[in-house]
Design a protein around this motif. Structure first.
Motif, PDB file in Angstrom:
ATOM      1  N   ARG A 192       0.815  -1.214   0.000  1.00  0.00           N
ATOM      2  CA  ARG A 192       0.000   0.000   0.000  1.00  0.00           C
ATOM      3  C   ARG A 192       0.855   1.274   0.000  1.00  0.00           C
ATOM      4  O   ARG A 192       0.502   2.268  -0.625  1.00  0.00           O
ATOM      5  CB  ARG A 192      -0.930  -0.005   1.211  1.00  0.00           C
ATOM      6  N   GLY A 193       1.970   1.236   0.708  1.00  0.00           N
ATOM      7  CA  GLY A 193       2.836   2.416   0.750  1.00  0.00           C
ATOM      8  C   GLY A 193       3.354   2.806  -0.627  1.00  0.00           C
ATOM      9  O   GLY A 193       3.471   3.996  -0.950  1.00  0.00           O
ATOM     10  N   PHE A 194       3.650   1.817  -1.460  1.00  0.00           N
ATOM     11  CA  PHE A 194       4.111   2.110  -2.816  1.00  0.00           C
ATOM     12  C   PHE A 194       3.005   2.789  -3.633  1.00  0.00           C
ATOM     13  O   PHE A 194       3.264   3.684  -4.430  1.00  0.00           O
ATOM     14  CB  PHE A 194       4.550   0.827  -3.516  1.00  0.00           C
ATOM     15  N   ILE A 207       8.270   0.354  -8.993  1.00  0.00           N
ATOM     16  CA  ILE A 207       7.966  -0.823  -8.173  1.00  0.00           C
ATOM     17  C   ILE A 207       6.524  -1.256  -8.394  1.00  0.00           C
ATOM     18  O   ILE A 207       6.229  -2.457  -8.532  1.00  0.00           O
ATOM     19  CB  ILE A 207       8.230  -0.515  -6.691  1.00  0.00           C
ATOM     20  N   VAL A 208       5.606  -0.293  -8.449  1.00  0.00           N
ATOM     21  CA  VAL A 208       4.191  -0.615  -8.665  1.00  0.00           C
ATOM     22  C   VAL A 208       3.992  -1.251 -10.041  1.00  0.00           C
ATOM     23  O   VAL A 208       3.263  -2.246 -10.181  1.00  0.00           O
ATOM     24  CB  VAL A 208       3.322   0.655  -8.519  1.00  0.00           C
ATOM     25  N   SER A 239       8.783 -14.844  -7.011  1.00  0.00           N
ATOM     26  CA  SER A 239       9.866 -13.878  -7.197  1.00  0.00           C
ATOM     27  C   SER A 239       9.386 -12.454  -6.923  1.00  0.00           C
ATOM     28  O   SER A 239      10.121 -11.643  -6.344  1.00  0.00           O
ATOM     29  CB  SER A 239      10.414 -13.978  -8.619  1.00  0.00           C
ATOM     30  N   THR A 240       8.154 -12.144  -7.320  1.00  0.00           N
ATOM     31  CA  THR A 240       7.633 -10.793  -7.074  1.00  0.00           C
ATOM     32  C   THR A 240       7.436 -10.563  -5.582  1.00  0.00           C
ATOM     33  O   THR A 240       7.710  -9.467  -5.071  1.00  0.00           O
ATOM     34  CB  THR A 240       6.303 -10.587  -7.823  1.00  0.00           C
ATOM     35  N   ALA A 241       6.968 -11.574  -4.870  1.00  0.00           N
ATOM     36  CA  ALA A 241       6.798 -11.449  -3.419  1.00  0.00           C
ATOM     37  C   ALA A 241       8.145 -11.237  -2.738  1.00  0.00           C
ATOM     38  O   ALA A 241       8.278 -10.398  -1.826  1.00  0.00           O
ATOM     39  CB  ALA A 241       6.112 -12.692  -2.859  1.00  0.00           C
ATOM     40  N   SER A 242       9.163 -11.979  -3.181  1.00  0.00           N
ATOM     41  CA  SER A 242      10.501 -11.803  -2.603  1.00  0.00           C
ATOM     42  C   SER A 242      11.043 -10.413  -2.915  1.00  0.00           C
ATOM     43  O   SER A 242      11.684  -9.771  -2.075  1.00  0.00           O
ATOM     44  CB  SER A 242      11.455 -12.869  -3.155  1.00  0.00           C
ATOM     45  N   PHE A 243      10.765  -9.942  -4.115  1.00  0.00           N
ATOM     46  CA  PHE A 243      11.187  -8.610  -4.545  1.00  0.00           C
ATOM     47  C   PHE A 243      10.598  -7.533  -3.625  1.00  0.00           C
ATOM     48  O   PHE A 243      11.314  -6.658  -3.109  1.00  0.00           O
ATOM     49  CB  PHE A 243      10.728  -8.433  -5.995  1.00  0.00           C
ATOM     50  N   ILE A 244       9.299  -7.597  -3.361  1.00  0.00           N
ATOM     51  CA  ILE A 244       8.645  -6.609  -2.500  1.00  0.00           C
ATOM     52  C   ILE A 244       9.151  -6.729  -1.067  1.00  0.00           C
ATOM     53  O   ILE A 244       9.407  -5.716  -0.390  1.00  0.00           O
ATOM     54  CB  ILE A 244       7.116  -6.782  -2.552  1.00  0.00           C
TER      55      ILE A 244
END
Length: 740
Positions: free
Chosen positions: A185-187, A206-207, A232-237
Motif C-alpha cells: 500500500r505504501g508504494f 515498483i508498482v 519472485s515478485t513477493a521476494s522482490f517486495i
C-alpha cells in the motif's frame, strides 16, 4: 487511507458541532481539528496574529517530497512558512489565524502523505513508533507470503504436474493477494502522489513491476501457462520493504541521538541524591543533585558552585581561551569545563532545558536539511526511472509483434532489475554516517552540504591571530618603560569589554589594578577601541609605524601618541606541519592578517607561505572582501573576531569562538581541536564523497549491465526480482563498511 491521529481524550467535541466545522473539502476526521478547543492544543505559536503547527509526516522519502511540502506558501498565501526536517520527517507550518489545523491536515493528506499533528503530549517518538509498527506488520506479511510462496514454488520448479500442481498454483495466487493489497500500500500512495505532481519516482517503477508480474502470472494461470512469478515478485517486495526499513531505522537512530548525547557519550558522573551516592550518565542527573566533578569534566547542566573557588574553561560557550575563577554560589552554565582538581556543584536545571541543549538542538535541525548530494541522487533516480520506462516501453512496442509474450517478459525484467532504489539508499546513509563520525571526533557541522563543498575546495585562507598563532599574547615591554598606574587603569577601562588576546594579556598582567571609568567606549573596526576620560579622547589600537618584530599597540590621547605596548605571539606548534601537509595535497595556502606588512611577512616566512599569498593590513570589512574575491575557498578563522569573513566564505571553519554566534555563520566549528583538525575534516569529507560517488557509479553500472542482459533475454523476471534487491544490499553494506 490512514486516518489522522485521534483527538486527545481530554477534548470534548459536541456532536452537534461536527457538521459546523466540516467543509466540502475537509473530511469529518480532519474537520474536528478545526474546533478552537482542539486546535489550541496543537498551536505552538507565540504570536497573536499567526499559528504554528507541527506534523509528523509519513511518506517523506526524497527531495521531491521535501520540495512539494516546502512550496506550500507559494500555493496558499495564508501559509507563511513551511519547513521540513528530513531526518525527523516533521513539517512545521506557520499560518495566518484564519487557516485551521484540520484544513492543513487535509491538504497534506491530499498530497499523498500521512500527517499526524503533534502536541506537547504527543511526541515525534510516539508517531514514529506507530509508523514503525505499521511498517513491521507490512514487512511481516510480505515475509510470510514470500516464504510460503517458495514452499509451493519449489515442487513446481522440480517438475510437479497434474491436479496437485494446479492446486499449488492457485494457492500461490491466493497467498499473493495480502501482499498485493496490504504490504504494497505504501508504494501505491507514493506512486499516486507522483502522478498527481506529474513526476516519476522509484515507487512508480515498483508498482509497475509488481502489477505487471501479478497480471502476467494471473494470465498464465488462467490460460494454463507454466510461467508464474508470484514467488519472485513477493521476494522482490519483501526485500525492498526490508531495505527501506533498515535505512529508515538507521536515520532514526542518528536523529534520535542528539548532539548533546554524543558530547557526553563516554562521560559518567558521581552524584549524590537524597544522601545516596551513585555513578550515572549525564541524562540521569536530576535537579537538586550534588554533582562531584573531576578535572577535565564538562558540566552537562546549569549548576551552582557548592565548594570553594574553582577555575573553569568557558571557551566552548564564550570563545575566551583563558580560565575563569568562579566563587561559591556562582551559577555555572552547561558546557563549562573544570580546570581545578575537583569541584562540587548543585544541579539547577535538567540537561534538556539548558542554553547549551537549545543551541545544540538548533544545530541538529540545520543538519537534517537535505544536501546537494542527496538532491543529486534523487534527480539521478528520477531520470533513471524515466529512462527505464522509456526503454522498456519502446522495446515492447517494437518487438511485441515478433516476440509476443517474450517481449513483455523482457520489458518486465528490465523494469524490475533497473529499479533505481539503490541510488536513493546510499547517499543519505553515507551522509548520516559522515555527520556521526565528525561529531564523534569533535566537529559541529551546520549542514551535510559541507562534505560536497570541502571536496571542491582547492584554496585555504588562514586568519593569523588566534588561528595560526596562539590565542594568548605575552606582554613583554612598553615605551615609556614605566607607565603610571593611572594610565594603566585607563587602558584597562578601554579593554574591559574586549576578549581580544591583547586585552586578555593586559588584564592578566595588571590584574591588581581596577579599570578606570571610560565614557563613550566603542570599538573602531579594524583598529582598536576608543573612549573618553576627563574630556580627553583615548584610543588604543594597532600601530601604523611599527618597525619592531613583535606586535605593537599604540595608546594615543587626543591624537598624540603617549605610549607603545609590545606583545610576543607564538605560532601554534602544529601550524607549520599543517601548511606543509596542505601543500602536499596540492592546496593553495593564503594568510590573512590585520598586522602590518612586515609582521605578516615574518609569520608567512616561518610557515613557508609565499609572500604573494599574504594579505596584510586587513580590517574586518576588507577581510570579507578578500574572502569573497578568493571564493570558492575554505576560510579558517577565529569565531570571536572573524564572523564577517566566516560568513562570506564558501566553506568556513572556526577553531574557537562563542558557540551561539559562531555556529550560526560557520560551516564547521571545532572548539576543542587544534589546527590539524583541518586536514582531518578534509579527509572525512573526501571519504563521504568517495563512498557516494562509488555508490552512484556502482548502481549505474549494475543497472546498465542488468538492463542489457534483461533485454537480451539472459535474465528473466524471476532472476531480475532476485538481483534487484541485491544491489541495494550491496550498496548499504559498502556504505556501512567504508564509513565505519
Amino acid at each position: 487511507m490512514q486516518q489522522p491521529q485521534k483527538v486527545p481524550t481530554n477534548t470534548n467535541i459536541p456532536s452537534d458541532m461536527k457538521s459546523e466545522v466540516k467543509s466540502d473539502k475537509t473530511s469529518e476526521a480532519w474537520a474536528r481539528y478545526n474546533l478552537h478547543e482542539v486546535e489550541e492544543q496543537f498551536d505552538f505559536g507565540s504570536q497573536a496574529d499567526t499559528k504554528k503547527f507541527r506534523f509528523y509526516v509519513e511518506g517523506i522519502r526524497c527531495a521531491s517530497c521535501v520540495h512539494r511540502l516546502e512550496e506550500l506558501p507559494q500555493k496558499n498565501k495564508s501559509i507563511l512558512l513551511s519547513q521540513v526536517n528530513f531526518g525527523l520527517k516533521t513539517l512545521e507550518l506557520q499560518v495566518d489565524k484564519q487557516l485551521h489545523l484540520g484544513d492543513l491536515g487535509q491538504v497534506i493528506e491530499n498530497m499523498g502523505f500521512h500527517p499526524t499533528p503533534l502536541n506537547k503530549d504527543n511526541s515525534i517518538l510516539d508517531a514514529r513508533k506507530k509508523e514503525n509498527r505499521t511498517d513491521l506488520k507490512r514487512i511481516g506479511v510480505a515475509a510470510a507470503v514470500a516464504g510460503n510462496q517458495m514452499l509451493f514454488a519449489v515442487p513446481l520448479y522440480a517438475g510437479l504436474q497434474g491436479d496437485l500442481a494446479s492446486i499449488f498454483k492457485w494457492i500461490s495466487f491466493t497467498l499473493f493477494l495480502p501482499l498485493l493489497f496490504y504490504s504494497a500500500r505504501g508504494f501505491y500512495h507514493k506512486a499516486w502522489s507522483s502522478l498527481k505532481s506529474r513526476q516519476l519516482n522509484v515507487d512508480m517503477m515498483i508498482v509497475v513491476a509488481l502489477w505487471s508480474g501479478f497480471i502476467f502470472s494471473s494470465y498464465s494461470l488462467l490460460t494454463g501457462g507454466e510461467e508464474l512469478y508470484f514467488d519472485s515478485t513477493a521476494s522482490f517486495i519483501f526485500l525492498i520493504l526490508s531495505a527501506r526499513y533498515f535505512l529508515k531505522k538507521y536515520q532514526e537512530r542518528f536523529a534520535a541521538k542528539d548532539i548533546m548525547s554524543e558530547m557526553f557519550l563516554r562521560e559518567i558522573f558521581d552524584v549524590e541524591e537524597e544522601g545516596i551516592h551513585r555513578t550515572v550518565t549525564f541524562d540521569k542527573i536530576k535537579v537538586g543533585a550534588h554533582l562531584f566533578l573531576k578535572r577535565g569534566q564538562t558540566l552537562p547542566c546549569d549548576a551552582v558552585l557548592a565548594c570553594e573557588d574553582s577555575e573553569f574553561d568557558l571557551s566552548f560557550l564564550t570563545g575566551e581561551a583563558y580560565p575563569q575563577k568562579k566563587q561559591k554560589g556562582d551559577l555555572i552554565r552547561a558546557g563549562s569545563r573544570l580546570l581545578s582538581q575537583e569541584a562540587t556543584v548543585v544541579c539547577e536545571t535538567e540537561n534538556a532545558q539548558t542554553q547549551l541543549a537549545n543551541l545544540l538542538n538548533s544545530l541538529a535541525q540545520k543538519q537534517k536539511n537535505k544536501s546537494t548530494y542527496q538532491n543529486l541522487s534523487d534527480i539521478i533516480a528520477h531520470r533513471l526511472t524515466f529512462t527505464v520506462f522509456a526503454i522498456a516501453g519502446l522495446f515492447f512496442l517494437f518487438t511485441v509483434q515478433e516476440s509476443g509474450i517474450e517481449a513483455f517478459k523482457r520489458s518486465l525484467a528490465l523494469i524490475t532489475i533497473a529499479c533505481p532504489c539503490a541510488v536513493a539508499f546510499g547517499t543519505p546513509l553515507a551522509q548520516s554516517m559522515g555527520l556521526r563520525r565528525a561529531l564523534e571526533k569533535g566537529y559541529f557541522i551546520r549542514s551535510s552540504d559541507v562534505f560536497e563543498k570541502l571536496d571542491q575546495v582547492k584554496k585555504i585562507v588562514f586568519d593569523k591571530t588566534g588561528t595560526l598563532t596562539s590565542s594568548q599574547l605575552k606582554f613583554i615591554k612598553s615605551y615609556p618603560e614605566n607607565i603610571s598606574d593611572e594610565v594603566k587603569a585607563i587602558i584597562l577601562g578601554l579593554e574591559k569589554n574586549s576578549v581580544h588576546p591583547v586585552a586578555v594579556s593586559l588584564k592578566n598582567t595588571w590584574a591588581s589594578l581596577n579599570p578606570a571609568a571610560v565614557e563613550n567606549l566603542h570599538e573602531i573596526s579594524g583598529f582598536g577601541v576608543e573612549g573618553t576620560v576627563d574630556g580627553k579622547i583615548y584610543r588604543l589600537g594597532r600601530s601604523s609605524t611599527t618597525e619592531d618584530e613583535n606586535l605593537q599597540v599604540d595608546l594615543t590621547v587626543d591624537g598624540r601618541r603617549e605610549a607603545y605596548l609590545f606583545f610576543e605571539e607564538e605560532l601554534r606548534t602544529e601550524a607549520k606541519s599543517l601548511v606543509q601537509e596542505l601543500y602536499k595535497q596540492d592546496m593553495q595556502v593564503m594568510l590573512l592578517s590585520g598586522d602590518r606588512r612586515q609582521r605578516a611577512l615574518e609569520i608567512a616566512r616561518q610557515l613557508e607561505i609565499r609572500p604573494a599569498a599574504v594579505h596584510s593590513d586587513q580590517s574586518a570589512e576588507s577581510k570579507q572582501a578578500v574572502i569573497e574575491k578568493e571564493n570558492p575557498c575554505l576560510y579558517v578563522g577565529d569565531g570571536l573576531n572573524d564572523l564577517q569573513a566566516l560568513n562570506a566564505a564558501y566553506v568556513s571553519f572556526a577553531v574557537r569562538g562563542p558557540f551561539e554566534a559562531t555556529y550560526q555563520v560557520c560551516d564547521v566549528f571545532a572548539p576543542q581541536k587544534d589546527l590539524s583538525a583541518v586536514v582531518e575534516m578534509l579527509e572525512i569529507s573526501r571519504q563521504v564523497y568517495r563512498v557516494i560517488r562509488g555508490n552512484l557509479l556502482f548502481a549505474l553500472v549494475y543497472n546498465s549491465i542488468g538492463g542489457v542482459l534483461a533485454l537480451s533475454g539472459y535474465i528473466n523476471p524471476l532472476m531480475a526480482a532476485v538481483l534487484m534487491p541485491i544491489s541495494s544490499v550491496l550498496i548499504i553494506s559498502h556504505t556501512v563498511w567504508r564509513m565505519k
